[in-house]
Design an enzyme around this catalytic site. Structure first.
Site, short mmCIF file in Angstrom:
data_model
loop_
_atom_site.label_atom_id
_atom_site.label_comp_id
_atom_site.label_asym_id
_atom_site.label_seq_id
_atom_site.Cartn_x
_atom_site.Cartn_y
_atom_site.Cartn_z
N SER A 19 0.94 -1.87 0.26
CA SER A 19 0.17 -0.29 -0.50
C SER A 19 1.06 1.12 -0.26
O SER A 19 1.64 1.57 0.51
CB SER A 19 -0.88 -0.38 0.90
OG SER A 19 -1.79 -1.00 1.28
N HIS A 50 -3.26 0.99 -4.79
CA HIS A 50 -2.47 -0.26 -5.95
C HIS A 50 -2.92 0.28 -6.95
O HIS A 50 -4.21 -0.43 -7.47
CB HIS A 50 -3.04 -1.88 -4.91
CG HIS A 50 -3.00 -1.91 -3.66
ND1 HIS A 50 -1.80 -3.20 -3.04
CD2 HIS A 50 -3.19 -2.18 -2.63
CE1 HIS A 50 -1.84 -3.00 -2.03
NE2 HIS A 50 -3.04 -2.12 -1.62
N HIS A 72 -5.94 -8.73 -1.60
CA HIS A 72 -5.50 -9.52 0.29
C HIS A 72 -5.93 -10.30 0.47
O HIS A 72 -7.85 -10.49 -0.34
CB HIS A 72 -6.14 -8.11 1.08
CG HIS A 72 -4.48 -7.09 0.84
ND1 HIS A 72 -4.63 -6.03 -0.55
CD2 HIS A 72 -3.24 -6.64 1.68
CE1 HIS A 72 -3.76 -5.14 -0.13
NE2 HIS A 72 -2.48 -5.75 0.60
N TYR A 74 -8.51 -10.05 2.88
CA TYR A 74 -9.43 -10.30 3.59
C TYR A 74 -10.69 -9.10 2.01
O TYR A 74 -11.32 -8.25 2.37
CB TYR A 74 -9.48 -8.20 3.71
CG TYR A 74 -8.96 -6.66 3.85
CD1 TYR A 74 -9.27 -6.41 2.09
CD2 TYR A 74 -7.20 -6.02 4.07
CE1 TYR A 74 -8.14 -5.01 1.89
CE2 TYR A 74 -5.79 -6.09 3.32
CZ TYR A 74 -7.36 -4.78 2.18
OH TYR A 74 -6.47 -4.16 1.97
N GLU A 75 -10.18 -8.91 0.45
CA GLU A 75 -11.21 -9.09 -0.04
C GLU A 75 -11.96 -9.84 -0.27
O GLU A 75 -13.09 -10.53 -1.22
CB GLU A 75 -9.72 -8.14 -1.34
CG GLU A 75 -9.65 -7.23 -1.17
CD GLU A 75 -8.00 -7.50 -2.92
OE1 GLU A 75 -8.85 -7.58 -3.62
OE2 GLU A 75 -7.63 -7.80 -2.62
N ALA A 102 2.79 -1.97 4.51
CA ALA A 102 2.55 -0.56 5.10
C ALA A 102 2.35 -1.17 6.60
O ALA A 102 1.48 -2.54 6.11
CB ALA A 102 1.86 0.33 4.59
N MET A 194 -1.94 -6.51 7.71
CA MET A 194 -2.39 -7.12 6.63
C MET A 194 -2.42 -8.29 5.31
O MET A 194 -3.05 -8.81 4.43
CB MET A 194 -3.93 -6.69 6.60
CG MET A 194 -4.60 -5.73 7.27
SD MET A 194 -5.68 -4.78 7.36
CE MET A 194 -6.17 -3.79 7.97
N SER A 195 -1.30 -8.44 5.24
CA SER A 195 -1.09 -9.26 4.34
C SER A 195 1.18 -9.99 4.48
O SER A 195 0.55 -9.77 5.47
CB SER A 195 -0.32 -7.88 3.15
OG SER A 195 1.11 -6.98 3.42
N ASN A 218 2.06 4.52 11.17
CA ASN A 218 0.90 3.85 11.85
C ASN A 218 1.68 4.03 12.98
O ASN A 218 2.31 2.79 13.05
CB ASN A 218 0.15 4.44 11.50
CG ASN A 218 -0.47 3.15 11.15
OD1 ASN A 218 -0.27 2.86 9.78
ND2 ASN A 218 -0.40 2.42 12.24
N HIS A 230 -6.81 5.47 6.74
CA HIS A 230 -6.58 4.66 5.17
C HIS A 230 -5.38 5.87 4.50
O HIS A 230 -4.17 5.28 4.13
CB HIS A 230 -7.01 4.28 4.48
CG HIS A 230 -6.55 3.03 3.09
ND1 HIS A 230 -5.64 1.81 3.47
CD2 HIS A 230 -6.95 2.87 1.99
CE1 HIS A 230 -5.29 1.59 2.77
NE2 HIS A 230 -5.79 2.57 1.56
#
Ligand code: HPA
Length: 252
Positions: A19, A50, A72, A74-75, A102, A194-195, A218, A230
């Site tokens: 990201s 992306h 991802h 989460y998709e 990230a 998350m990746s 962050n 985001h």
């Protein structure tokens, strides 16, 4: 430009950009590109920030394959689906892959906008690309020790701080609660995202060398008064992309 033309360059090294880190590809010099949409099995990348394309770059004269944008879990995809690009790279002859992402910083020793070399991971995503086999693959050294030493040396030469730590991968797509971040700290996590973990597992299972770098975009939830956003993650990633590009140029 077609996939076969990129394959003809015989890249042995690949980079996956996370990201907001897409600009690293431009900084390394794009020689050729193919949108994921034109590659069977990869489909279109769907997350803002992306670009979704496979890029051939030349770093210090050597061909480097760059996956600009990733899919991802989460998709709603399976771990097998999000790692299709890794298997494609392997088929194209890629022998080592550097995964970037990230991440939220958990360790208070870290600097915001800094880079963290991943030493190990916590797979808290509840799935793996190896469902169905191969079973019982050794994961005691996912992130290649020699490659890590090279990356640390390159950072030192550049005068860059390269933090080191454990990356915890959660499913997402929501950010964590402060209680979850306290739990992750107890578990030994230094950064959270998350990746990356499905790709690292798939690449290791194929015998590829793996390295991972997190951009600390962050502070993880609850560590600072601000809430998570985001757009801010993407903005910090952009700003630090030049550092990452310089490190990759020096290390590859
Ligand atoms: N949590 C999870 N994923 C992330 C974060 C975070 O704080 N920052 C960037 N990706």
């Amino acid at each position: 430009m077609s996939l076969s033309a990129i394959a003809a360059a015989r890249p042995e090294t690949a980079i996956v950009l996370g990201s907001g880190l897409g600009e690293v590809a431009e900084a390394l010099g794009v020689e050729a590109q193919v949108p994921y949409a034109e590659i069977p099995g990869l489909g279109a990348a769907t997350v803002p920030g992306h670009a979704g394309r496979l890029v051939l770059a030349r770093v210090n004269g050597r061909p480097v394959l760059i996956a600009q944008g990733r899919r991802h879990l989460y998709e709603g995809l399976t771990a097998h689906e999000v790692t299709a690009g890794i298997r494609l790279m392997h088929e194209l002859g890629v022998r080592r892959v550097l995964l970037t992402n990230a991440a939220g910083a958990i360790s208070e020793h870290f600097q915001m906008g800094g880079l963290m070399l991943i030493t190990d991971h916590l797979n808290l995503q509840g799935t793996t690309p190896l469902l169905g086999g191969p079973h019982f693959h050794d994961m005691s050294q996912v992130y290649d020790a020699d490659w890590r030493t090279e990356l640390l040396a390159a950072a030192q030469e550049l005068g860059q701080t390269l933090h080191q730590g454990v990356y915890a991968a959660l499913l997402g797509p929501q950010y964590e609660t402060p209680a979850e971040i306290r739990m992750l700290r107890v578990l030994g996590a230094d950064a959270v995202g998350m990746s990356t973990v499905p790709e690292a597992i798939q690449a290791r299972a194929l015998g590829m060398q793996v390295a991972g770098i997190s951009m600390l975009t962050n502070w993880a939830a609850g560590l600072k008064p601000q809430t998570l956003d985001h757009a801010e993650v993407i903005a910090v990633g952009r700003a630090a992309s030049q550092d990452l590009a310089a490190l990759l140029r020096a290390a590859l």
